[in-house]
Every structure is written in C-alpha cells, then in structure tokens.
Design a protein around this motif. Structure first.
Motif, mmCIF file in Angstrom:
data_model
loop_
_atom_site.group_PDB
_atom_site.id
_atom_site.type_symbol
_atom_site.label_atom_id
_atom_site.label_comp_id
_atom_site.label_asym_id
_atom_site.label_seq_id
_atom_site.Cartn_x
_atom_site.Cartn_y
_atom_site.Cartn_z
ATOM 1 N N SER A 119 40.165 -18.302 -12.131
ATOM 2 C CA SER A 119 40.745 -16.980 -11.874
ATOM 3 C C SER A 119 42.204 -17.057 -11.451
ATOM 4 O O SER A 119 42.833 -16.020 -11.203
ATOM 5 C CB SER A 119 39.930 -16.236 -10.811
ATOM 6 N N GLU B 220 40.745 -17.375 -4.241
ATOM 7 C CA GLU B 220 41.636 -16.266 -3.917
ATOM 8 C C GLU B 220 42.907 -16.729 -3.212
ATOM 9 O O GLU B 220 42.856 -17.434 -2.210
ATOM 10 C CB GLU B 220 40.912 -15.236 -3.047
ATOM 11 N N TRP C 268 35.035 -8.338 -19.239
ATOM 12 C CA TRP C 268 35.895 -7.402 -18.538
ATOM 13 C C TRP C 268 36.200 -6.183 -19.418
ATOM 14 O O TRP C 268 35.516 -5.940 -20.404
ATOM 15 C CB TRP C 268 37.174 -8.117 -18.084
ATOM 16 N N GLY D 162 43.190 -15.013 -8.515
ATOM 17 C CA GLY D 162 42.693 -13.642 -8.427
ATOM 18 C C GLY D 162 43.321 -12.667 -9.394
ATOM 19 O O GLY D 162 43.367 -11.464 -9.131
ATOM 20 N N GLU E 162 40.143 -8.669 -5.003
ATOM 21 C CA GLU E 162 38.893 -8.954 -4.288
ATOM 22 C C GLU E 162 37.658 -8.850 -5.195
ATOM 23 O O GLU E 162 36.617 -8.326 -4.796
ATOM 24 C CB GLU E 162 38.744 -8.006 -3.097
ATOM 25 N N VAL E 163 37.769 -9.356 -6.416
ATOM 26 C CA VAL E 163 36.619 -9.317 -7.315
ATOM 27 C C VAL E 163 35.740 -10.544 -7.084
ATOM 28 O O VAL E 163 36.202 -11.595 -6.630
ATOM 29 C CB VAL E 163 37.053 -9.261 -8.797
ATOM 30 N N ALA E 164 34.461 -10.395 -7.402
ATOM 31 C CA ALA E 164 33.477 -11.419 -7.058
ATOM 32 C C ALA E 164 33.713 -12.742 -7.770
ATOM 33 O O ALA E 164 33.420 -13.802 -7.224
ATOM 34 C CB ALA E 164 32.071 -10.900 -7.375
ATOM 35 N N GLU E 165 34.237 -12.702 -8.988
ATOM 36 C CA GLU E 165 34.331 -13.948 -9.755
ATOM 37 C C GLU E 165 35.505 -14.832 -9.327
ATOM 38 O O GLU E 165 35.626 -15.966 -9.769
ATOM 39 C CB GLU E 165 34.420 -13.657 -11.247
ATOM 40 N N THR E 166 36.380 -14.314 -8.468
ATOM 41 C CA THR E 166 37.497 -15.121 -7.991
ATOM 42 C C THR E 166 37.003 -16.133 -6.967
ATOM 43 O O THR E 166 36.538 -15.774 -5.888
ATOM 44 C CB THR E 166 38.591 -14.236 -7.369
ATOM 45 N N THR E 167 37.115 -17.417 -7.306
ATOM 46 C CA THR E 167 36.635 -18.500 -6.434
ATOM 47 C C THR E 167 37.765 -19.179 -5.686
ATOM 48 O O THR E 167 37.520 -20.081 -4.873
ATOM 49 C CB THR E 167 35.896 -19.557 -7.275
#
Length: 316
Positions: free
Chosen positions: A252, A267, A61, A255, A260-265
C-alpha cells in the motif's frame, strides 16, 4: 448525476489551500462491456489548460478510492479521472461471469474509453468545460492498475509461447506513474501462473517516460522473488525512466489507497506525502519540459539526511 458535486480543500505543498471539485458518477457509454463505465472526475476549481491524469485502481477498488492521490493531484492543477473497473467490489461480478477471464483487457479498454470520452466528461462536470489540455495526458495506476496503465505506455502481455501480444499503447499518453507494478511472469508462483495468465508483462517496448514506485518490503504471494520484483518495469524497459524505492514500504506504499483503510499494512503519512510530491513533480516535468520542479524534488530527496527512499533514473 447523483452524488455529483462536492468540494474539498486540499493544501498544496506550498501556498494557500486549493479548492478541488469532484463529480461522480459520470457515465460513459460502453457497448459490449456489459454495463456502462462510471468514472469520478476531480479537478481544481479554477484555471485552464489543465493536464489530465487517468488513474487505474487496484483489484477490487473503485472510483471512490485513492483519495490521497486524487485530491492532491487535483489540488496541484491536474484533472484526475478515475474509472471503476469490472473487478470492483462495488459491482460484485461473480467469478463465473463470462467476462472474468478478460477483465484485464476490459481494464485497458476502460482507460482508452476515458481518453475517447474526454469531451463527454468535460461537458458533464459543472465548470470544467473548455479547461482541459488534451495534449498533456498521463496515466497512473496501483498494483493491477499499474499493469493496466502500463499497457498504454507500451508494455505488452506475453502469450504462452512467449511472444508479445497486441500492442495497446496510446500515443495520446505522454507519461505514466506505476505504483507497486507487478514484475516479470517468469517468477510467478504456481497459483498466480494458473489464475492470472495475463501477468506476464513484456516491458521491452514500454518507451514512454514513467516513474516506477516500489516498496523494499513489498513481498507478494504472487511471485517467488522478493520485493525487487516490483522494480522490473524500470529495469527492463527502454526510454526515460525513474525508480523511487521506498524504505520499509509494503504494497500500500504507506496508505495511498485511502485514509485509514483496512488493507494498509504500513501506514505512513510521511511516505504518502513523499509519493504525492514526487509523482506530481515527475508528471509536471514530463508534461512540461521547462518545469524545474522535478529536479528540485530529486535534489531535496538526495540532500535529506533521513530519506524515506531513494531515486534513480536512466535514459536508454
């Protein structure tokens, strides 16, 4: 300063919206690092004697991440400083770069460089001059960033002989928040042991007050244990500590790396909101002993009929 000034309205947990100013990149000279250190500074637009949070991002990041935390903390009256570490995807260091084996140390040095450079940061952000309270400083971090931050709280890295390495704690730091912090190195997978030899923390000297946040569904491929691995920083450290275990949370934590980032599984805006509120209340209580917000937040969670997590605390 390019892309230096922006303002965003962030609503506090109660009351009217607070205007937050954000400046980036603010550059700190970093001889021996290979390139200067770039940071983002976020702060409330008004007010003085502001406490400081230095935040260390997770692997890959940069200063541009973790807006759900940085924006909220700044709206609550903190100055939030986010350095971009050398492992950031924005820098693109190749694996064969000679600095790669020492990035974990460069990360710790980045946080100390921020503390050493508060005068520069204060002077570089329009409207921030004379508003920092240097007696009230905290560190925070997520994942690898949590391990980075923990070093300033007193955690150390065990050598291959099991002997704790250099003490890199910093007396300027009065409290910390460790989010999804890796546990003991005895439980690493063979891959992790081979590739991340620095992931052998000792928490025996981590006496600075801290809030550890773990998800009870955070199953890492770096350990042979389950999600309880992420509670080791609480279990094995002395001093005043609190542990927030979030129900259903993965790495994550709902989140926190971004919106709304892709790596958040996993949310969960509600989970992120709880983290925002509890971390802010904890740090304010740790930096201002007379503040009662932490006790109120703890009681509120305990009385919630459908809590998103559980809190426990200790003083050793």
């Amino acid at each position: 300063m390019s892309d230096s000034n922006s303002t965003v309205n962030v609503r506090k947990s109660a009351g009217a919206p607070a205007t937050v100013i954000s400046a980036k990149p603010v550059v700190l000279s970093a001889p021996g690092r290979g390139e200067d250190l770039q940071v983002r500074v976020s702060a409330p637009a008004s007010g003085g004697d502001l406490p400081v949070i230095v935040f260390s991002h997770g692997f890959g990041w940069s200063m541009n991440g973790y807006a759900p935390l940085a924006d909220f903390w700044a709206a609550q009256g903190f100055v939030v400083v986010q350095p971009t570490h050398l492992d950031s995807r924005t820098l693109g260091l190749p694996a064969e770069d000679p600095r790669t084996p020492r990035i974990w140390r460069f990360r710790i040095e980045d946080l100390k460089r921020v503390l050493d450079g508060l005068d520069v940061l204060e002077a570089s952000v329009p409207g921030l001059g004379g508003r920092l309270d240097r007696s009230r400083i905290a560190v925070a971090g997520h994942s690898w960033g949590a391990q980075t931050a923990s070093a300033l709280l007193g955690a150390r890295v065990l050598g291959s002989d099991g002997v704790p390495g250099e003490d890199m704690s910093d007396l300027r730091v009065k409290a910390g928040v460790l989010l999804a912090m890796a546990g003991l190195g005895d439980d690493l997978t063979p891959f992790a042991s081979e590739n991340f030899p620095f992931m052998r923390p000792s928490f025996a000297d981590m006496a600075t007050p801290a809030l550890v946040v773990a998800g009870d569904h955070d199953q890492s491929h770096l350990t042979t244990r389950g999600p309880d691995w992420f509670t080791d920083a609480y279990t094995h450290s002395p001093g005043s500590k609190s542990l927030l275990t979030l129900f259903g949370a993965e790495h994550s934590l709902g989140g926190i790396p971004g919106y709304e980032v892709a790596e958040t599984t996993d949310e969960s805006p509600a989970r992120v909101a709880l983290i925002q509120q509890l971390t802010s209340a904890f740090l304010r209580g740790a930096l201002y002993p007379e503040d009662t917000g932490w006790k109120t937040a703890v009681a509120s969670l305990e009385e919630d009929p459908s809590p998103l997590g559980k809190l426990e605390s200790k003083v050793l």
